[in-house]
Design a protein around this motif. Structure first.
Motif, PDB file in Angstrom:
ATOM      1  N   ASP A  15      -8.882   0.489   0.741  1.00  0.00           N
ATOM      2  CA  ASP A  15      -8.063   0.695  -0.820  1.00  0.00           C
ATOM      3  C   ASP A  15      -7.476   1.536  -0.582  1.00  0.00           C
ATOM      4  O   ASP A  15      -7.380   2.370  -2.357  1.00  0.00           O
ATOM      5  N   SER A  52     -11.069   6.281  -1.484  1.00  0.00           N
ATOM      6  CA  SER A  52     -10.787   5.252  -1.124  1.00  0.00           C
ATOM      7  C   SER A  52     -11.150   4.773  -0.386  1.00  0.00           C
ATOM      8  O   SER A  52     -11.035   3.235   0.140  1.00  0.00           O
ATOM      9  N   HIS A  65      -4.273   3.306  -2.073  1.00  0.00           N
ATOM     10  CA  HIS A  65      -2.502   2.464  -2.416  1.00  0.00           C
ATOM     11  C   HIS A  65      -1.611   4.459  -2.523  1.00  0.00           C
ATOM     12  O   HIS A  65      -2.002   4.993  -3.486  1.00  0.00           O
ATOM     13  N   PRO A 111     -10.950   1.765  -4.493  1.00  0.00           N
ATOM     14  CA  PRO A 111      -9.390   1.733  -4.785  1.00  0.00           C
ATOM     15  C   PRO A 111      -8.836   2.831  -5.270  1.00  0.00           C
ATOM     16  O   PRO A 111      -9.815   3.764  -6.481  1.00  0.00           O
ATOM     17  N   ARG A 126       0.756  -0.857   0.127  1.00  0.00           N
ATOM     18  CA  ARG A 126       0.186  -0.095   0.335  1.00  0.00           C
ATOM     19  C   ARG A 126       0.791   1.026  -0.222  1.00  0.00           C
ATOM     20  O   ARG A 126       0.301   2.274  -0.383  1.00  0.00           O
ATOM     21  N   ARG A 127       2.110   1.063   0.566  1.00  0.00           N
ATOM     22  CA  ARG A 127       2.829   1.943   0.780  1.00  0.00           C
ATOM     23  C   ARG A 127       4.344   2.818  -0.337  1.00  0.00           C
ATOM     24  O   ARG A 127       4.706   0.939  -0.088  1.00  0.00           O
TER      25      ARG A 127
END
Length: 211
Positions: free
Chosen positions: A129, A81, A131, A85, A15-16
């Motif tokens: 969700d 989010s 990213h 997504p 996610r990061r």
């Protein structure tokens, strides 16, 4: 090898992600490509030394009935989010001002505890969700420790993106391979943009030695 790492990390649901390294290798292309893959909304921010947090987060916009609070890319990404997504691209994070670094430090906290207070006093949180793909040109030593600690998964992107090389003619692809392997003259161009400029000159009939 570096692009294999990038796509493996995205495939497992990181996610990061921080992509760093020389310019013009295709780092900024990844966020758009990943958003398309997820069928996700995408928001982008590119930072400079004079960037301010208001334009990224939320700002007051004048109107006929007074001022209304307008979400910036970051607040918009957080809100959306919560329902689907979203890919938030943060480009040139190493150039962010101290004010922006403070905001990003809060924005990049663990999503389970991350909170940001907007100028009107309301508090927002990211959804599950979200990213975040951050990019920078240069070395990790150039990034503020507060951001470095929050972007713990990193890839040194030191090769051109494979899809960016597809349009190049075979003779230039051989040159790319030689440059990447270290067997070519170090004075040869090493970025995708430079290779494309070289191909354009050759296509126009320029003498190869001049190109």
């Amino acid at each position: 090898a570096c692009w294999h790492k990038v796509y493996q990390l995205l495939r497992v649901g990181v996610r990061r992600l921080l992509l760093y390294g020389p310019p013009a290798t295709g780092k900024t292309h990844v966020a758009a490509e990943f958003a398309a893959h997820l069928h996700a909304e995408q928001f982008s921010l590119t930072f400079a030394e004079d960037s301010d947090s208001a334009s990224a987060l939320a700002f007051w916009r004048p109107g006929t009935d007074g001022f209304t609070l307008q979400d910036g890319p970051l607040a918009s990404a957080w809100r959306l989010s919560t329902v689907g997504p979203v890919v938030l691209a943060l480009h040139e994070v190493d150039r962010a001002s101290s004010e922006v670094v403070t905001m990003l430090s809060a924005a990049l906290d663990d999503p389970r505890v991350a909170r940001i207070t907007l100028p009107d006093g309301s508090v927002i949180s990211p959804g599950p969700d979200l990213h975040v793909i951050a990019t920078m040109n240069g070395d990790l030593a150039d990034l503020r420790p507060a951001l470095l600690s929050r972007l713990s998964i990193r890839v040194n992107v030191n090769e051109p993106h494979p899809f960016a090389l597809k349009p190049l003619r075979p003779v230039l692809l051989n040159t790319v391979a030689a440059v990447m392997s270290g067997t070519a003259d170090s004075q040869l161009p090493i970025t995708v943009r430079e290779f494309r400029a070289l191909e354009w000159l050759l296509r126009k009939g320029c003498d190869p030695t001049v190109a």
